[in-house]
Design a protein around this motif. Structure first.
Motif, PDB file in Angstrom:
ATOM      1  N   ASP A  17       5.791  -0.450  -1.057  1.00  0.00           N
ATOM      2  CA  ASP A  17       5.202   0.877  -1.225  1.00  0.00           C
ATOM      3  C   ASP A  17       4.751   1.044  -2.674  1.00  0.00           C
ATOM      4  OD1 ASP A  17       4.684   3.629  -1.560  1.00  0.00           O
ATOM      5  OD2 ASP A  17       6.004   4.103   0.116  1.00  0.00           O
ATOM      6  N   LEU A  18       3.446   1.230  -2.860  1.00  0.00           N
ATOM      7  CA  LEU A  18       2.872   1.335  -4.201  1.00  0.00           C
ATOM      8  C   LEU A  18       2.222   2.693  -4.435  1.00  0.00           C
ATOM      9  CD1 LEU A  18       1.242  -2.219  -4.390  1.00  0.00           C
ATOM     10  CD2 LEU A  18       3.384  -1.462  -5.446  1.00  0.00           C
ATOM     11  N   GLU A  19       2.751   3.725  -3.780  1.00  0.00           N
ATOM     12  CA  GLU A  19       2.140   5.047  -3.907  1.00  0.00           C
ATOM     13  C   GLU A  19       2.131   5.524  -5.350  1.00  0.00           C
ATOM     14  OE1 GLU A  19       2.386   9.562  -2.046  1.00  0.00           O
ATOM     15  OE2 GLU A  19       3.839   8.039  -1.424  1.00  0.00           O
ATOM     16  N   GLY A  79       0.828  -1.197   0.000  1.00  0.00           N
ATOM     17  CA  GLY A  79       0.000   0.000   0.000  1.00  0.00           C
ATOM     18  C   GLY A  79       0.859   1.243   0.000  1.00  0.00           C
ATOM     19  N   TYR A  80       0.333   2.326   0.578  1.00  0.00           N
ATOM     20  CA  TYR A  80       1.123   3.546   0.669  1.00  0.00           C
ATOM     21  C   TYR A  80       0.525   4.458   1.733  1.00  0.00           C
ATOM     22  CZ  TYR A  80      -2.528   5.930  -2.068  1.00  0.00           C
ATOM     23  OH  TYR A  80      -3.712   6.449  -2.510  1.00  0.00           O
ATOM     24  N   ALA A  81       1.324   5.396   2.178  1.00  0.00           N
ATOM     25  CA  ALA A  81       0.893   6.405   3.144  1.00  0.00           C
ATOM     26  C   ALA A  81       1.130   7.776   2.529  1.00  0.00           C
ATOM     27  CB  ALA A  81       1.667   6.253   4.447  1.00  0.00           C
ATOM     28  N   ARG A  82       0.191   8.692   2.711  1.00  0.00           N
ATOM     29  CA  ARG A  82       0.298   9.995   2.056  1.00  0.00           C
ATOM     30  C   ARG A  82       1.183  10.983   2.807  1.00  0.00           C
ATOM     31  NH1 ARG A  82      -5.290   9.394   0.119  1.00  0.00           N
ATOM     32  NH2 ARG A  82      -5.243   9.512  -2.150  1.00  0.00           N
ATOM     33  N   SER A  83       1.295  10.808   4.125  1.00  0.00           N
ATOM     34  CA  SER A  83       2.054  11.773   4.911  1.00  0.00           C
ATOM     35  C   SER A  83       3.194  11.082   5.638  1.00  0.00           C
ATOM     36  CB  SER A  83       1.142  12.468   5.921  1.00  0.00           C
ATOM     37  OG  SER A  83       0.539  11.529   6.788  1.00  0.00           O
TER      38      SER A  83
END
Length: 205
Positions: free
Chosen positions: A106-108, A90-94
């Protein structure tokens, strides 16, 4: 006395906590039975387990193959062209973010900006499936998922997912999962899981 189905059901009236299926053994006069209080738990997939991933681009990525509407969930599916990674994905925006500790892939760049679907395949090996008396899938998810085991078309677990006839490559979750809940495990007990000897595959959409 000849044996029949017997189960211990959780307070929700639906979830099976323990069962004798298809039946408990025939009973004999003056002989009693019980369950050992000990347990022998084995983790089949831990956080960081190897995975294969693909972000579906169209219906061709989930085209029907015979009776299986999702050929990518099958053990025999050729995923050599898929990306390699480790769970979770997944990914995290901040930065910093509560999700960071749980993201192994990380697949942002691939997901942020419109893509809503993600296919994951987790292989694991099992020597004696007949020795498994229960299986629990522990999930952290945001916002929904559908899990399949060994190519069986019926999901073994799901949350905030559309109905099967409305689940497409670009489907979105039917509800949001609050961030505080998404970083906590939710356990899904899998009744009669379709395990096989040798290579197994947990597939998650």
């Amino acid at each position: 006395s000849s044996g029949e189905y017997l189960a211990l059901i959780r307070p929700d009236g639906i979830s099976v906590d323990h069962e004798y299926s298809p039946s408990y053994p025939p009973q004999v006069n003056d002989v009693s039975y019980g369950l050992s209080m000990g347990s022998n738990e084995t983790v089949l997939l831990d956080l960081g387990a190897p995975l294969k991933w693909k972000i579906p681009a169209n219906d061709d990525d989930a085209v029907s193959a015979g009776d299986n509407p999702n050929p990518w969930i099958a053990n025999s599916f050729n995923d050599t062209a898929w990306g390699n990674g480790n769970g979770g994905a997944g990914y995290a925006r901040s930065e910093p973010d509560a999700y960071d500790a749980f993201i192994g892939t990380d697949l942002e760049n691939q997901l942020d900006g419109g893509n809503t679907g993600l296919y994951l395949r987790f292989p694991f090996d099992l020597d004696e499936p007949s020795a498994v008396t229960g299986l629990t899938l522990r999930m952290r998810y945001d916002d929904g998922f559908v899990a399949y085991l060994n190519g069986q078309p019926e999901p073994v677990a799901s949350a905030n997912a559309p109905a099967a006839d409305s689940l497409f490559w670009n489907s979105t979750a039917t509800a949001t999962q609050p961030d505080g809940d998404a970083v906590e495990y939710e356990d899904f007990r899998l009744s009669d899981p379709p395990l096989v000897a040798g290579r197994n595959v947990l597939a998650i959409h």
